[in-house]
Design a protein around this motif. Structure first.
Motif, short mmCIF file in Angstrom:
data_model
loop_
_atom_site.label_atom_id
_atom_site.label_comp_id
_atom_site.label_asym_id
_atom_site.label_seq_id
_atom_site.Cartn_x
_atom_site.Cartn_y
_atom_site.Cartn_z
N UNK A 290 1.00 -0.87 0.00
CA UNK A 290 -0.14 0.36 0.04
C UNK A 290 1.20 1.13 0.04
N UNK A 291 1.83 1.59 0.27
CA UNK A 291 2.70 2.50 0.77
C UNK A 291 3.44 2.63 -0.28
N UNK A 292 4.01 0.89 -0.67
CA UNK A 292 4.66 1.72 -2.42
C UNK A 292 3.62 2.10 -2.88
N UNK A 293 2.56 1.15 -3.49
CA UNK A 293 1.33 1.62 -4.05
C UNK A 293 1.18 2.80 -4.72
N UNK A 294 0.41 3.51 -3.30
CA UNK A 294 0.44 4.85 -2.97
C UNK A 294 1.40 6.36 -3.91
N UNK A 295 2.65 5.69 -3.24
CA UNK A 295 3.72 6.49 -3.40
C UNK A 295 4.10 6.44 -5.40
N UNK A 296 3.99 5.83 -5.80
CA UNK A 296 4.12 5.38 -7.54
C UNK A 296 2.30 6.30 -7.39
N UNK A 297 1.64 6.39 -7.33
CA UNK A 297 0.93 7.06 -8.01
C UNK A 297 1.24 8.58 -7.58
N UNK A 298 1.57 9.26 -6.08
CA UNK A 298 1.81 10.10 -6.08
C UNK A 298 3.17 10.74 -6.75
N UNK A 299 3.62 9.59 -7.48
CA UNK A 299 5.62 10.08 -8.19
C UNK A 299 4.51 10.36 -9.45
N UNK A 300 3.55 9.59 -9.91
CA UNK A 300 3.37 9.91 -11.33
C UNK A 300 1.92 10.76 -11.99
N UNK A 301 1.51 10.88 -10.34
CA UNK A 301 0.56 12.05 -10.28
C UNK A 301 0.89 13.42 -9.99
N UNK A 302 1.52 13.50 -10.10
CA UNK A 302 1.94 15.26 -9.30
C UNK A 302 2.92 15.44 -10.01
N UNK A 303 3.46 16.49 -9.65
CA UNK A 303 4.62 17.53 -10.23
C UNK A 303 5.93 16.85 -10.03
N UNK A 304 6.22 15.51 -8.99
CA UNK A 304 7.49 15.09 -8.38
C UNK A 304 7.65 14.69 -9.03
N UNK A 305 7.56 14.09 -9.78
CA UNK A 305 7.81 12.52 -10.97
C UNK A 305 8.27 11.43 -10.41
N UNK A 306 9.04 10.65 -10.39
CA UNK A 306 9.33 9.48 -10.22
C UNK A 306 10.89 9.80 -10.11
N UNK A 307 11.58 10.31 -11.30
CA UNK A 307 13.38 10.57 -11.20
C UNK A 307 13.38 11.95 -11.17
N UNK A 308 12.77 12.24 -11.53
CA UNK A 308 13.03 14.06 -11.61
C UNK A 308 13.82 15.28 -10.32
N UNK A 309 13.73 13.80 -9.58
CA UNK A 309 14.09 15.19 -7.43
C UNK A 309 15.02 13.19 -6.91
N UNK A 310 15.81 13.67 -6.92
CA UNK A 310 16.79 12.76 -6.23
C UNK A 310 15.66 12.31 -4.96
N UNK A 311 15.30 13.10 -3.85
CA UNK A 311 14.69 12.44 -2.55
C UNK A 311 13.16 12.04 -3.36
N UNK A 312 12.70 12.34 -4.04
CA UNK A 312 11.71 10.03 -4.43
C UNK A 312 12.69 9.01 -4.99
N UNK A 313 13.00 9.63 -6.28
CA UNK A 313 13.53 7.96 -6.37
C UNK A 313 15.07 7.45 -5.36
N UNK A 314 15.25 8.98 -4.29
CA UNK A 314 16.33 7.84 -3.18
C UNK A 314 14.97 6.90 -2.83
N UNK A 315 13.57 7.89 -1.68
CA UNK A 315 12.49 7.22 -1.34
C UNK A 315 12.33 6.06 -2.17
N UNK A 316 11.54 5.60 -3.73
CA UNK A 316 11.53 4.60 -4.62
C UNK A 316 12.08 3.48 -4.11
N UNK A 317 14.17 3.38 -4.57
CA UNK A 317 14.57 2.55 -3.85
C UNK A 317 14.63 2.17 -3.23
N UNK A 318 14.62 2.88 -2.14
CA UNK A 318 14.58 2.06 -0.42
C UNK A 318 12.91 1.95 0.12
#
Length: 179
Positions: free
Chosen positions: A79-107
């Motif tokens: 649930x945490x992983x899936x909602x994080x992906x929805x937020x990454x793709x559905x907001x301005x942050x993106x999945x690979x645009x900012x280091x903090x989002x990418x690091x959170x995704x990898x962790x």
């Protein structure tokens, strides 16, 4: 005259509406905080089970650890992983645009993969060993059972890093975010 063919554009995922974004953020925070709390609970039960001198307490700790781990770890992490992906793709942050989002995704991806492959089998093994021992008998689980404590400490550090990144949101962009 030569006709130029336009380069195909990457399909864009539509942004979440403000109401949908808030709902997904709420679900993401609840599941992430729940996952962190569950992790701290499993770490506590592991420490108690491995350090107690009471057989009853050891049996209870590892029984509870198995129940929590087997019923909640995978749903909470997904649930945490899936909602994080929805937020990454559905907001301005993106999945690979900012280091903090990418690091959170990898962790998070590492934790989601290791739970069913490593942590849950370790929990089941310890719980089965203790559960197969007569009540009132303390079980020496050996040094291998300490892996539960190591896993709990490492995952706590990973989840804490994710919380810090979520709060601070460092603005440094990846090379994909700069383009």
């Amino acid at each position: 005259m030569q006709q130029q063919i336009a380069a195909p554009h990457a399909p864009r995922v539509p942004r979440l509406t403000p109401g949908a974004r808030k709902a997904v953020v709420i679900l993401h925070v609840i599941s992430s905080v729940g996952w962190l709390g569950l992790n701290l609970g499993t770490l506590t039960l592991s420490v108690i089970g491995l350090t107690t001198s009471s057989a009853d307490r050891q049996h209870a700790a590892f029984g509870a650890l198995a129940m929590l781990g087997e019923s909640l770890l995978i749903p909470m992490s997904l649930t945490a992983f899936g909602t994080g992906l929805v937020l990454a793709f559905g907001t301005r942050w993106g999945l690979v645009r900012y280091w903090w989002v990418l690091v959170k995704f990898v962790l998070t991806l590492i934790a989601v993969v290791l739970i069913p492959l490593s942590l849950l089998p370790g929990i089941r093994e310890v719980a089965d060993t203790v559960g197969g021992t007569p009540p009132g008998q303390l079980v020496d689980l050996g040094a291998g059972a300490a892996d539960l404590i190591v896993a709990g400490c490492v995952s706590t550090a990973m989840y804490t890093a994710s919380v810090v990144l979520s709060v601070l949101k460092p603005r440094r962009r990846t090379r994909w975010g700069r383009n």
